[in-house]
Motif scaffolding. Structure first.
Motif, PDB file in Angstrom:
ATOM      1  N   TYR A 114       0.272  -1.547   0.108  1.00  0.00           N
ATOM      2  CA  TYR A 114       0.190  -0.166  -0.362  1.00  0.00           C
ATOM      3  C   TYR A 114       0.639   1.160   0.686  1.00  0.00           C
ATOM      4  O   TYR A 114       0.577   2.083   0.388  1.00  0.00           O
ATOM      5  N   ASP A 123       7.148   9.321   5.547  1.00  0.00           N
ATOM      6  CA  ASP A 123       6.003   9.454   6.203  1.00  0.00           C
ATOM      7  C   ASP A 123       5.322   8.165   5.764  1.00  0.00           C
ATOM      8  O   ASP A 123       4.844   8.002   4.888  1.00  0.00           O
ATOM      9  N   ASP A 124       4.717   6.968   6.429  1.00  0.00           N
ATOM     10  CA  ASP A 124       4.504   5.931   5.756  1.00  0.00           C
ATOM     11  C   ASP A 124       3.114   6.229   6.739  1.00  0.00           C
ATOM     12  O   ASP A 124       2.090   5.280   6.605  1.00  0.00           O
ATOM     13  N   THR A 125       2.808   6.657   7.067  1.00  0.00           N
ATOM     14  CA  THR A 125       1.253   7.009   8.072  1.00  0.00           C
ATOM     15  C   THR A 125      -0.439   7.011   7.021  1.00  0.00           C
ATOM     16  O   THR A 125      -0.826   6.062   7.491  1.00  0.00           O
ATOM     17  N   VAL A 126      -0.038   7.881   5.490  1.00  0.00           N
ATOM     18  CA  VAL A 126      -1.000   7.028   5.077  1.00  0.00           C
ATOM     19  C   VAL A 126      -0.965   5.874   4.189  1.00  0.00           C
ATOM     20  O   VAL A 126      -2.434   5.641   4.044  1.00  0.00           O
ATOM     21  N   GLN A 129      -2.157   3.335   7.321  1.00  0.00           N
ATOM     22  CA  GLN A 129      -3.389   3.471   7.613  1.00  0.00           C
ATOM     23  C   GLN A 129      -4.879   2.902   6.182  1.00  0.00           C
ATOM     24  O   GLN A 129      -5.836   2.269   6.858  1.00  0.00           O
ATOM     25  N   ALA A 130      -4.390   2.969   4.874  1.00  0.00           N
ATOM     26  CA  ALA A 130      -4.815   2.928   3.453  1.00  0.00           C
ATOM     27  C   ALA A 130      -5.520   1.416   4.378  1.00  0.00           C
ATOM     28  O   ALA A 130      -5.554   0.322   4.195  1.00  0.00           O
ATOM     29  N   THR A 150       5.751   8.015  11.206  1.00  0.00           N
ATOM     30  CA  THR A 150       4.004   8.397  11.287  1.00  0.00           C
ATOM     31  C   THR A 150       3.911   9.808  11.532  1.00  0.00           C
ATOM     32  O   THR A 150       4.847  10.255  12.306  1.00  0.00           O
TER      33      THR A 150
END
Length: 602
Positions: A114, A123-126, A129-130, A150
């Protein structure tokens, strides 16, 4: 036929329990085979760049990069040149083409599919969360080895598991261990690194329940915003499991549950959860019914290790609280009085070198709090000064019944030998409704056992030994097996074979036979002699004065005629408190021998 995709998922490691532990070092060349032993080598591979390959080399973390196997092959045996091979399985459904489509084999979603990188900078937040949002209920979102940065809270939906490869309990300098953690960036904004939302905040069509976090570490060492928790849950969030989770250096609490919309989280299971050096409490639970804490630890936290405000019908087993600024365990709040309220069992738990008390219980309500096999050590550090009326186990103003089985306390100083000896007391009870400590060994700086006063009922068991002073040269105050502070209630018969007493006896029974000598020939013997409570004298000219300093203004003097002599008369008594008494006959020629007994009103 179609090629399947391998690598960067659980397939990097063992997928069959019978294979045992199997791992490889970074930069290792792997070959792939059709069998665990012997078999044919698969050489028709396509690497991550889309080029043909016969072998695959592990990356800097020892993980297998994405690659495609031969047509129609969905499982292979990887050989790293060791004594045995490990089976790996495809994590894509065979669509082929290497198009980077997210794989869902066996309900696993890989965050790398993803867009996450886990490279300790992106930044791996998105992306994470996906994957969480796309995961079906009952599915698993997988974090391969890596450092995932994050910038905002991650929300785990109901019935979804977030699973990593492994968890470091604490960061150890020089330890070679591949990273696998979520690490918020300095720019992170939000109340928690990971959040569970209830129906109200999450907008779910069902009760928020069955969230899982397994083998995940949260490293908050770069956080700058104060009050950011590691994991936070608000409202009706049920049946959560945290297993093999580490939370370190967040600026708020490690795990924090709280009220929302009239509801609280409940029925959680926390197993092997480590909270290390947080800015606030390690574990902060607000009205958290039906929780189980098993082998959890809070160390170096900025407030209490475990802050529990009502956890009815809950258990804590084999948990540790060490080097926290406040109390190791603070069990507090209103535990209520109704039929739906309940107490808590704390068993096999320990403390060490907490700044205040090892355990502090100041809870109110009627449920019973039960403590069994509690070990406290070096608490009451008090910024190195000791004292402060701190104890290994303290009850202060608790109205709940507190029942303690086996309790120990051992004092000490810092690991380097500096600072003052603590705690001041082993067990200290002040202003409580009912506290009972059955047995233990209490060694503390000033006193092993301390009654702070104001207690309605404080019971000290038969087998509690005490020591004071330092550990190298303690002063023993070993109580004999029958030494009891408070009341000893015995149902049925109490057989006192020694027949001895060195203290006052009180019989509170209101019946006409409160003291019953039930055997034929049984009687009462009272000592005679100087200032005794029974004796004999002889009247001379109808009178005799007896010196006895035990006589008080309220003493009842009972005279009896032992042997008649002379002209008999009626006997009367006059007292001189602290001096004695005079027996006088109405006949001045009465020379009888008289006996007397002194009694006091109760």
């Amino acid at each position: 036929m179609a090629r399947s995709t391998f690598g960067r998922t659980l397939a990097d490691f063992v997928v069959r329990p019978t294979d045992g532990l199997w791992g490889v070092a970074p930069g290792t060349e792997l070959t792939f085979w059709s069998a665990a032993d012997g078999g044919d080598q698969y050489t028709d591979l396509i690497n991550a760049m889309g080029a043909p390959a016969t072998t695959i080399v592990t990356d800097e973390n020892g993980a297998i990069p994405l690659f495609q196997g031969p047509d129609g092959v969905t499982a292979m045996w990887a050989d790293a040149g060791g004594t045995r091979r490990a089976r790996i399985e495809a994590h894509q459904d065979g669509a082929g083409g290497g198009g980077g489509q997210p794989g869902t084999a066996l309900g696993w979603l890989n965050v790398l599919d993803y867009g996450a990188s886990g490279d300790d900078s992106t930044d791996d937040t998105v992306a994470i969360q996906a994957a969480l949002d796309a995961c079906p209920m009952g599915g698993i979102v997988y974090l391969p080895a890596g450092a995932y940065r994050t910038s905002a809270p991650l929300t785990i939906p109901p019935a979804v598991t977030l699973q990593g490869t492994h968890t470091n309990l604490m960061t150890v300098p020089g330890l070679v261990d591949p990273p696998c953690y979520i690490k918020p960036l300095p720019s992170f904004v939000g109340g928690a690194v990971i959040s569970f939302l209830d129906e109200i905040d999450g907008g779910y069509s069902t009760i928020s329940a069955e969230h899982r976090i397994v083998s995940v570490m949260i490293d908050g060492s770069d956080l700058t915003e104060p009050g950011t928790d590691g994991i936070r849950a608000r409202g009706n969030i049920q049946n959560v499991q945290l297993r093999d989770v580490t939370i370190r250096r967040v600026t708020g609490a490690g795990v924090h549950t709280e009220f929302n919309g009239g509801f609280y989280p409940y029925s959680w299971r926390l197993t092997r959860v480590m909270v290390d050096n947080t800015g606030w409490h390690g574990f902060a639970f607000e009205v958290m019914t039906d929780i189980s804490l098993m082998d959890c630890q809070a160390i170096g936290c900025g407030a209490s290790g475990f802050e529990i405000a009502n956890a009815a019908n809950s258990h804590a087993v084999g948990c540790r609280a060490e080097w926290n600024v406040g109390d190791g365990w603070h069990i507090t709040g209103d535990w209520a009085t109704g039929t739906g309220s309940g107490g808590m069992l704390v068993s096999g738990c320990s403390t060490d070198r907490n700044g205040a008390n090892g355990f502090l219980i100041d809870a109110t309500g009627n449920p019973v709090l039960q403590f069994e096999n509690i070990h406290t050590r070096r608490d009451g550090r008090n910024n190195g000064a000791g004292g402060g009326n701190y104890a290994g186990f303290a009850c202060n103003g608790a109205t709940v019944p507190v029942i303690v089985g086996l309790l120990t306390c051992y004092p000490g100083v810092d690991d380097d030998g500096t600072q003052e000896n603590s705690p001041q007391f082993g067990a200290r009870v002040t202003g409580c409704t009912y506290v009972s400590v059955d047995a233990g060994f209490l060694h503390a700086d000033t006193a092993g056992w301390s009654d702070g006063g104001g207690n309605a009922v404080l019971r000290r068991g038969l087998n509690i030994a005490e020591r004071t002073g330092g550990t190298a040269d303690p002063v023993d105050a070993f109580a004999p097996p029958t030494d009891v502070a408070g009341n000893l209630n015995v149902g049925g018969y109490a057989a006192l074979n020694s027949g001895q007493s060195n203290g006052q006896w009180n019989i509170w029974d209101g019946g006409p036979k409160a003291l019953n000598l039930g055997s034929a020939g049984g009687g009462i013997a009272i000592a005679e002699g100087a200032n005794a409570r029974m004796g004999t004298s002889t009247l001379a000219a109808g009178t005799v004065t007896v010196a006895n300093t035990s006589v008080t203004a309220n003493t009842r003097v009972l005279p009896f005629r032992q042997a008649a002599g002379g002209t008999l008369g009626h006997l009367s008594v006059t007292k001189n408190a602290g001096v004695g008494f005079t027996i006088t006959s109405s006949s001045n020629t009465d020379t009888s021998a008289v006996a007397w007994v002194l009694l006091e009103p109760a």
